[in-house]
Design a protein around this motif. Structure first.
Motif, short mmCIF file in Angstrom:
data_model
loop_
_atom_site.label_atom_id
_atom_site.label_comp_id
_atom_site.label_asym_id
_atom_site.label_seq_id
_atom_site.Cartn_x
_atom_site.Cartn_y
_atom_site.Cartn_z
N UNK A 107 -12.23 -42.69 -9.31
CA UNK A 107 -13.43 -43.03 -10.34
C UNK A 107 -13.05 -43.20 -11.57
N UNK A 108 -11.84 -43.62 -11.92
CA UNK A 108 -11.34 -43.86 -13.46
C UNK A 108 -11.38 -42.73 -14.11
N UNK A 109 -11.27 -41.50 -13.56
CA UNK A 109 -11.09 -40.34 -14.23
C UNK A 109 -12.47 -39.86 -14.68
N UNK A 110 -13.65 -40.68 -14.56
CA UNK A 110 -14.89 -40.43 -15.32
C UNK A 110 -15.95 -40.33 -14.06
N UNK A 277 -4.76 -47.03 -23.91
CA UNK A 277 -5.69 -47.03 -23.15
C UNK A 277 -6.56 -48.44 -23.03
N UNK A 278 -5.93 -49.27 -24.39
CA UNK A 278 -6.20 -50.68 -24.34
C UNK A 278 -5.91 -51.43 -23.01
N UNK A 279 -4.61 -51.36 -22.49
CA UNK A 279 -4.35 -52.01 -21.13
C UNK A 279 -4.67 -51.25 -20.10
N UNK A 280 -4.85 -49.85 -20.09
CA UNK A 280 -5.28 -49.06 -18.69
C UNK A 280 -6.97 -49.05 -18.48
N UNK A 281 -7.66 -49.50 -19.78
CA UNK A 281 -9.12 -49.77 -19.68
C UNK A 281 -9.82 -48.58 -19.07
N UNK A 282 -9.04 -47.33 -19.48
CA UNK A 282 -9.88 -46.04 -19.14
C UNK A 282 -9.66 -45.08 -20.35
N UNK A 283 -10.67 -44.73 -20.91
CA UNK A 283 -10.45 -43.97 -22.17
C UNK A 283 -10.25 -42.42 -21.82
N UNK A 284 -10.19 -41.87 -20.75
CA UNK A 284 -9.95 -40.55 -20.25
C UNK A 284 -8.80 -40.63 -19.07
N UNK A 285 -7.55 -40.15 -19.31
CA UNK A 285 -6.59 -40.28 -18.37
C UNK A 285 -5.65 -39.28 -18.65
N UNK A 286 -4.68 -38.67 -17.96
CA UNK A 286 -3.74 -37.80 -18.06
C UNK A 286 -3.23 -37.93 -19.35
N UNK A 287 -2.76 -36.79 -20.13
CA UNK A 287 -2.13 -36.92 -21.50
C UNK A 287 -0.75 -36.44 -21.41
N UNK A 288 0.41 -37.03 -21.96
CA UNK A 288 1.54 -36.37 -22.03
C UNK A 288 1.63 -35.58 -23.13
N UNK A 289 1.21 -34.33 -22.84
CA UNK A 289 1.00 -33.38 -24.05
C UNK A 289 2.18 -32.45 -24.18
N UNK A 290 3.03 -32.94 -23.51
CA UNK A 290 4.48 -31.96 -23.47
C UNK A 290 4.58 -30.53 -23.18
#
Length: 497
Positions: A107-110, A277-290
């Motif tokens: 569901x596109x994370x949303x 996000x411009x390529x993935x077209x999903x504003x909310x996704x997993x974040x590589x937060x370290x």
């Protein structure tokens, strides 16, 4: 007689149908993420006294509805309530020791939930699997990150999934499942979530096999990109970009703003505004937060992370046609737009010419769907399989190729079309707009059996993916084997995907 099972937090009373399958729904695996817990990591549910009825689906994660025309094509369920970190279990025998499969919805994370009727686990339980579906936090609640000064954990939606897997580890034996044989499987954002879980240290040991459908280990955001999304969300809402201020926004306004962000990215996919996000077209996704997710998943996996987890991964042949045909985008794609989008994906002009040669006479919109399908789905699946096989783990690759007759046949084998075949639910009316009136049951028999076999034995029924043979099971009517399919197109993306 209704079955009762005691979990670590209390007893639950399920239902048993004439088929002998026991069903337990709306079991809390974490506390309600409300009030001060809205942007907090998942915490254990409060134990309850007595026996809790588990005979109906519980609340689902808050979300805006799918925009048209997806609202007609993708089944969705919305059950209000704050206590939505819950899961559902189907079991044929609580006294057994059976393989377990845990479904992570897309569901596109949303959007999405584990309570969609098409995700009913009866067919899996019928075939000797304990099936679990779950809900997790979506959108900003699940994947908000506001930059270096944001000290709260990112990836709360992934941490919810891990909490559900910990619940499985601790409780599934009471439902007849083997906690040492857990397979996670998911589609789209669910598969992308699993790609991230493979790279998360806190998920290690919670599952032993993984099935990734139409998503792999590439779709993540850098902290900078996620902060841009968070800042834009706050600006739309007219509040400072802090979790405290965003948590105070009424839920309906927050969901509407999230939906607006998705529309803005689609209308103007500018990396200067949105980052990845411009390529993935999903504003909310997993974040590589370290911290929760230390590295880009495919990079960690290529270096040997989770090398002991066998993988089944693949996509549908015409994934992106779901987003170009029903929306009316396909005929609007010009040669210039095709070239610019391909360049944004990293494909040089020579590559576009190769696609034109591979599909002579194809319109620009059709070529765009082919290129976007490869960039979004096919190449990430192959890269994951390559990474696993190079580390000595078993990796199996499939492609779903049955063309849906819906939309005058224009959808082809599009995104999400394989899901009802995996669940052996092709007759579910919720899937009719996507599949048409007479999807082939024999194909469902074949695909569902392969998923059960992989969860049970680690072997879905065809050779593992290895270079240079690159064996792929193509699920059509009938299923076939292919060796290095579309090899000349795959090679174009070396070093890009």
């Amino acid at each position: 007689m209704r079955p009762v099972i005691v979990t670590r937090h209390g007893a639950v009373r399920g239902t048993t149908g004439p088929d002998g399958i026991a069903r337990f729904k709306n079991i809390p695996y974490a506390a309600a993420p409300a009030g001060p817990l809205r942007f907090a990591p998942p915490r254990p549910p409060t134990p309850w006294n007595g026996t809790r009825d588990a005979d109906a689906y519980g609340p689902t994660a808050p979300k805006a509805p799918y925009a048209a025309p997806m609202d007609r094509l993708i089944p969705e369920v919305d059950i209000p309530g704050e206590d939505f970190l819950n899961l559902n279990v189907w079991t044929p025998d609580p006294a057994a020791r059976l393989p377990v499969m845990v479904w992570v919805h897309g569901g596109a994370f949303s959007n999405g939930s584990g309570s969609v009727p098409g995700y009913d686990g009866t067919a899996f339980a019928r075939d000797g699997v304990v099936l679990v579906t779950l809900n997790y936090r979506l959108g900003a609640h699940g994947f908000l990150h506001l930059g270096p000064e944001d000290t709260a954990p990112a990836n709360l939606g992934l941490l919810d999934q891990i909490a559900a897997l910990e619940w499985v580890r601790d409780n599934i034996a009471s439902f007849g499942g083997d906690p040492g044989r857990v397979t996670v499987f998911g589609q789209s954002a669910g598969a992308m979530s699993i790609g991230a879980l493979l790279a998360m240290p806190v998920a290690k040991g919670l599952f032993h096999r993984a099935v990734l459908q139409s998503g792999a280990a590439h779709h993540v955001l850098s902290p900078d990109s996620a902060a841009r999304v968070g800042a834009r969300l706050a600006a739309v809402l007219g509040v400072p970009p802090t979790r405290t201020d965003l948590a105070a926004v009424p839920l309906e306004r927050l969901l509407a703003a999230q939906q607006l962000l998705r529309a803005e990215i689609s209308a103007r996919p500018d990396p200067a505004l949105w980052g990845e996000a411009a390529l993935n077209l999903m504003p909310f996704e997993p974040v590589v937060d370290r911290a929760t997710l230390p590295r880009v998943p495919i990079e960690a996996i290529a270096d040997g992370t989770a090398a002991d987890v066998d993988v089944l991964v693949g996509c549908t042949r015409d994934e992106f046609r779901l987003f170009t045909v029903p929306t009316g985008l396909a005929p609007l794609v010009t040669d210039d737009l095709l070239e610019s989008r391909a360049a944004a994906y990293g494909l040089p002009p020579l590559g576009v010419r190769a696609y034109r040669a591979a599909f002579p006479g194809a319109a620009p919109g059709d070529l765009f769907a082919e290129i976007a399908t490869d960039w979004f789905y096919r190449l990430p699946a192959l890269r994951l399989a390559e990474a696993r096989s190079r580390q000595g783990a078993h990796a199996f690759v499939y492609e779903f190729v049955w063309p849906s007759p819906a939309h005058g046949g224009g959808l082809g084998a599009c995104h999400a079309a394989e899901v009802p075949f995996v669940f052996d639910h092709v007759a579910d009316p919720g899937f009719a707009p996507l599949l048409g009136d007479a999807p082939p049951q024999r194909l469902a028999d074949s695909m569902h059996a392969a998923w059960v076999a992989f969860a049970t034995t680690g072997d879905p029924g065809w050779p593992a993916y290895r270079e240079p043979d690159r064996t792929v099971r193509r699920f059509g009517a009938p299923p076939t084997l292919a060796h290095a399919p579309r090899e000349h197109l795959r090679a174009l993306w070396e070093g890009v995907r």
